[in-house]
Design a protein around this motif. Structure first.
Motif, PDB file in Angstrom:
ATOM      1  N   GLY A 136      -1.922   1.064   2.021  1.00  0.00           N
ATOM      2  CA  GLY A 136      -1.920   1.493   0.626  1.00  0.00           C
ATOM      3  C   GLY A 136      -1.228   0.514  -0.289  1.00  0.00           C
ATOM      4  N   LEU A 137      -0.110  -0.037   0.144  1.00  0.00           N
ATOM      5  CA  LEU A 137       0.620  -1.001  -0.687  1.00  0.00           C
ATOM      6  C   LEU A 137      -0.184  -2.271  -0.899  1.00  0.00           C
ATOM      7  N   PHE A 138      -0.872  -2.741   0.147  1.00  0.00           N
ATOM      8  CA  PHE A 138      -1.666  -3.957  -0.028  1.00  0.00           C
ATOM      9  C   PHE A 138      -2.921  -3.690  -0.836  1.00  0.00           C
ATOM     10  N   ARG A 139      -3.480  -2.497  -0.722  1.00  0.00           N
ATOM     11  CA  ARG A 139      -4.613  -2.150  -1.583  1.00  0.00           C
ATOM     12  C   ARG A 139      -4.168  -2.140  -3.044  1.00  0.00           C
ATOM     13  N   LEU A 140      -2.999  -1.576  -3.313  1.00  0.00           N
ATOM     14  CA  LEU A 140      -2.468  -1.559  -4.673  1.00  0.00           C
ATOM     15  C   LEU A 140      -2.166  -2.973  -5.141  1.00  0.00           C
ATOM     16  N   THR A 141      -1.619  -3.800  -4.260  1.00  0.00           N
ATOM     17  CA  THR A 141      -1.350  -5.197  -4.608  1.00  0.00           C
ATOM     18  C   THR A 141      -2.634  -5.889  -5.049  1.00  0.00           C
ATOM     19  N   TYR A 142      -3.697  -5.664  -4.303  1.00  0.00           N
ATOM     20  CA  TYR A 142      -4.991  -6.249  -4.638  1.00  0.00           C
ATOM     21  C   TYR A 142      -5.479  -5.764  -6.003  1.00  0.00           C
ATOM     22  N   GLU A 143      -5.469  -4.450  -6.215  1.00  0.00           N
ATOM     23  CA  GLU A 143      -5.996  -3.912  -7.471  1.00  0.00           C
ATOM     24  C   GLU A 143      -5.153  -4.356  -8.664  1.00  0.00           C
ATOM     25  N   PHE A 144      -3.829  -4.398  -8.491  1.00  0.00           N
ATOM     26  CA  PHE A 144      -2.958  -4.799  -9.594  1.00  0.00           C
ATOM     27  C   PHE A 144      -3.126  -6.285  -9.900  1.00  0.00           C
ATOM     28  N   ALA A 145      -3.277  -7.107  -8.864  1.00  0.00           N
ATOM     29  CA  ALA A 145      -3.508  -8.536  -9.079  1.00  0.00           C
ATOM     30  C   ALA A 145      -4.796  -8.772  -9.868  1.00  0.00           C
ATOM     31  N   MET A 146      -5.829  -7.993  -9.553  1.00  0.00           N
ATOM     32  CA  MET A 146      -7.082  -8.118 -10.294  1.00  0.00           C
ATOM     33  C   MET A 146      -6.887  -7.689 -11.742  1.00  0.00           C
ATOM     34  N   GLN A 147      -6.094  -6.638 -11.950  1.00  0.00           N
ATOM     35  CA  GLN A 147      -5.813  -6.188 -13.312  1.00  0.00           C
ATOM     36  C   GLN A 147      -5.057  -7.252 -14.096  1.00  0.00           C
ATOM     37  N   LEU A 148      -4.147  -7.960 -13.425  1.00  0.00           N
ATOM     38  CA  LEU A 148      -3.356  -9.000 -14.079  1.00  0.00           C
ATOM     39  C   LEU A 148      -4.170 -10.257 -14.383  1.00  0.00           C
ATOM     40  N   GLY A 149      -5.308 -10.407 -13.722  1.00  0.00           N
ATOM     41  CA  GLY A 149      -6.097 -11.622 -13.884  1.00  0.00           C
ATOM     42  C   GLY A 149      -5.545 -12.783 -13.087  1.00  0.00           C
ATOM     43  N   ALA A 150      -4.859 -12.479 -11.995  1.00  0.00           N
ATOM     44  CA  ALA A 150      -4.287 -13.537 -11.158  1.00  0.00           C
ATOM     45  C   ALA A 150      -5.398 -14.363 -10.514  1.00  0.00           C
ATOM     46  N   GLN A 151      -5.159 -15.654 -10.404  1.00  0.00           N
ATOM     47  CA  GLN A 151      -6.126 -16.553  -9.776  1.00  0.00           C
ATOM     48  C   GLN A 151      -5.674 -17.010  -8.398  1.00  0.00           C
ATOM     49  N   ALA A 152      -4.434 -16.713  -8.042  1.00  0.00           N
ATOM     50  CA  ALA A 152      -3.937 -17.034  -6.707  1.00  0.00           C
ATOM     51  C   ALA A 152      -2.733 -16.149  -6.409  1.00  0.00           C
ATOM     52  N   GLU A 153      -2.607 -15.795  -5.144  1.00  0.00           N
ATOM     53  CA  GLU A 153      -1.465 -15.012  -4.671  1.00  0.00           C
ATOM     54  C   GLU A 153      -0.824 -15.781  -3.525  1.00  0.00           C
ATOM     55  N   VAL A 154       0.490 -15.893  -3.539  1.00  0.00           N
ATOM     56  CA  VAL A 154       1.190 -16.575  -2.455  1.00  0.00           C
ATOM     57  C   VAL A 154       2.143 -15.612  -1.775  1.00  0.00           C
ATOM     58  N   VAL A 155       2.361 -15.858  -0.494  1.00  0.00           N
ATOM     59  CA  VAL A 155       3.291 -15.058   0.284  1.00  0.00           C
ATOM     60  C   VAL A 155       3.948 -15.980   1.307  1.00  0.00           C
ATOM     61  N   CYS A 156       5.208 -15.729   1.617  1.00  0.00           N
ATOM     62  CA  CYS A 156       5.907 -16.470   2.659  1.00  0.00           C
ATOM     63  C   CYS A 156       6.157 -15.525   3.821  1.00  0.00           C
ATOM     64  N   SER A 157       5.713 -15.925   4.994  1.00  0.00           N
ATOM     65  CA  SER A 157       5.742 -15.046   6.155  1.00  0.00           C
ATOM     66  C   SER A 157       6.480 -15.689   7.316  1.00  0.00           C
ATOM     67  N   LYS A 158       7.178 -14.844   8.081  1.00  0.00           N
ATOM     68  CA  LYS A 158       7.714 -15.310   9.347  1.00  0.00           C
ATOM     69  C   LYS A 158       6.547 -15.666  10.265  1.00  0.00           C
ATOM     70  N   PRO A 159       6.735 -16.656  11.152  1.00  0.00           N
ATOM     71  CA  PRO A 159       5.625 -17.113  12.015  1.00  0.00           C
ATOM     72  C   PRO A 159       4.944 -15.995  12.791  1.00  0.00           C
ATOM     73  N   GLU A 160       5.714 -15.010  13.270  1.00  0.00           N
ATOM     74  CA  GLU A 160       5.114 -13.951  14.078  1.00  0.00           C
ATOM     75  C   GLU A 160       4.220 -13.017  13.270  1.00  0.00           C
ATOM     76  N   ARG A 161       4.271 -13.097  11.942  1.00  0.00           N
ATOM     77  CA  ARG A 161       3.445 -12.229  11.109  1.00  0.00           C
ATOM     78  C   ARG A 161       2.322 -12.979  10.402  1.00  0.00           C
ATOM     79  N   VAL A 162       2.256 -14.281  10.612  1.00  0.00           N
ATOM     80  CA  VAL A 162       1.266 -15.100   9.914  1.00  0.00           C
ATOM     81  C   VAL A 162      -0.152 -14.633  10.206  1.00  0.00           C
ATOM     82  N   MET A 163      -0.446 -14.307  11.472  1.00  0.00           N
ATOM     83  CA  MET A 163      -1.812 -13.939  11.829  1.00  0.00           C
ATOM     84  C   MET A 163      -2.263 -12.690  11.074  1.00  0.00           C
ATOM     85  N   SER A 164      -1.361 -11.759  10.839  1.00  0.00           N
ATOM     86  CA  SER A 164      -1.736 -10.565  10.081  1.00  0.00           C
ATOM     87  C   SER A 164      -2.217 -10.938   8.686  1.00  0.00           C
TER      88      SER A 164
END
Length: 242
Positions: A136-164
């Motif tokens: 649900g949180l990532f779905r909201l992140t997606y919808e809100f980013a589209m509302q904002l007109g974002a052209q790129a999203e960045v995230v920093c992840s620990k190596p063990e979570r990169v594949m997700s």
């Protein structure tokens, strides 16, 4: 049939994995639009980052002054059970820029950063294939980013979570750094362009995350809330008294 207006690519609903319509039942996901809501989200982060994970990190911190907070709520109890932070680069340097130099294509005012995902331990697992609060949180992140007109999203992840994140369509940049404020843990920088989810996401399960319909539990605000609600006087009193 749906159309990706950026690429002209069409895809049919039967290509999107079937996730039960009731996956998110019992929860609500929205963007905090009051200081009171932001305070509740901050309390979730404080519990997860400081009590559960043991990070000696300020909650709230200076990045919160130029960010939005997203909140997940359990409807039965009324509790805030999850949160994530969205920071627009248009409001200043991203947290990741304390440690790495963004590639030129990402160093724009149309980039947002996703940080501080926090879910209370008792709400991280469900009987479903996918944890409902995380979905649900990532779905909201997606919808809100589209509302904002974002052209790129960045995230920093620990190596063990990169594949997700890769399964969700995030692309590695090959850049990594140790995050001093998070006990020196190594983090890798990834990026996404949600506008092109139809072509960037191959995993059918996560195509449903971005492209599927029928999630009334996820709502976006009618108007973009103010930045910095998490650093209200009430929130600081909570943090100091914690």
């Amino acid at each position: 049939m749906q159309l990706d207006t950026e690429t002209g690519t069409t895809f049919t609903n039967d290509r999107i994995a079937s996730i039960p319509a009731d996956l998110l039942d019992g929860f609500r996901f929205r963007v905090c639009d009051t200081a009171a809501d932001a305070t509740r989200a901050i309390e979730v982060r404080r519990r997860v980052y400081r009590e559960t994970s043991g990070y000696d990190v300020p909650v709230p911190d200076d990045v919160d002054a130029r960010s939005w907070l997203l909140i997940a709520e359990d409807l039965q109890s009324g509790r805030a059970v999850g949160t994530v932070r969205i920071t627009p680069r248009a409001a200043g340097a991203l947290e990741s820029e304390e440690y790495v130099q963004l590639p030129a294509r990402l160093a724009t005012v149309r980039t947002i950063e996703i940080t501080r995902l926090a879910i209370l331990p008792e709400f991280r697992k469900t009987n479903m294939l996918i944890p409902a609060v995380s979905f649900g949180l990532f779905r909201l992140t997606y919808e809100f980013a589209m509302q904002l007109g974002a052209q790129a999203e960045v995230v920093c992840s620990k190596p063990e979570r990169v594949m997700s994140y890769i399964l969700m369509g995030f692309q590695p940049t090959g850049i990594s750094a140790s995050y001093t404020k998070l006990n020196g843990a190594r983090h890798e920088l990834l990026w996404h362009d949600f506008r092109h989810a139809a072509t960037m996401v191959e995993n059918e399960l996560f195509r449903r995350l971005y492209l599927g319909q029928g999630f009334p539990q996820v709502t976006i605000p009618r108007a973009i809330p103010a930045l910095g609600l998490a650093v209200s006087d009430a929130t600081y009193r909570l943090a100091v008294g914690a």
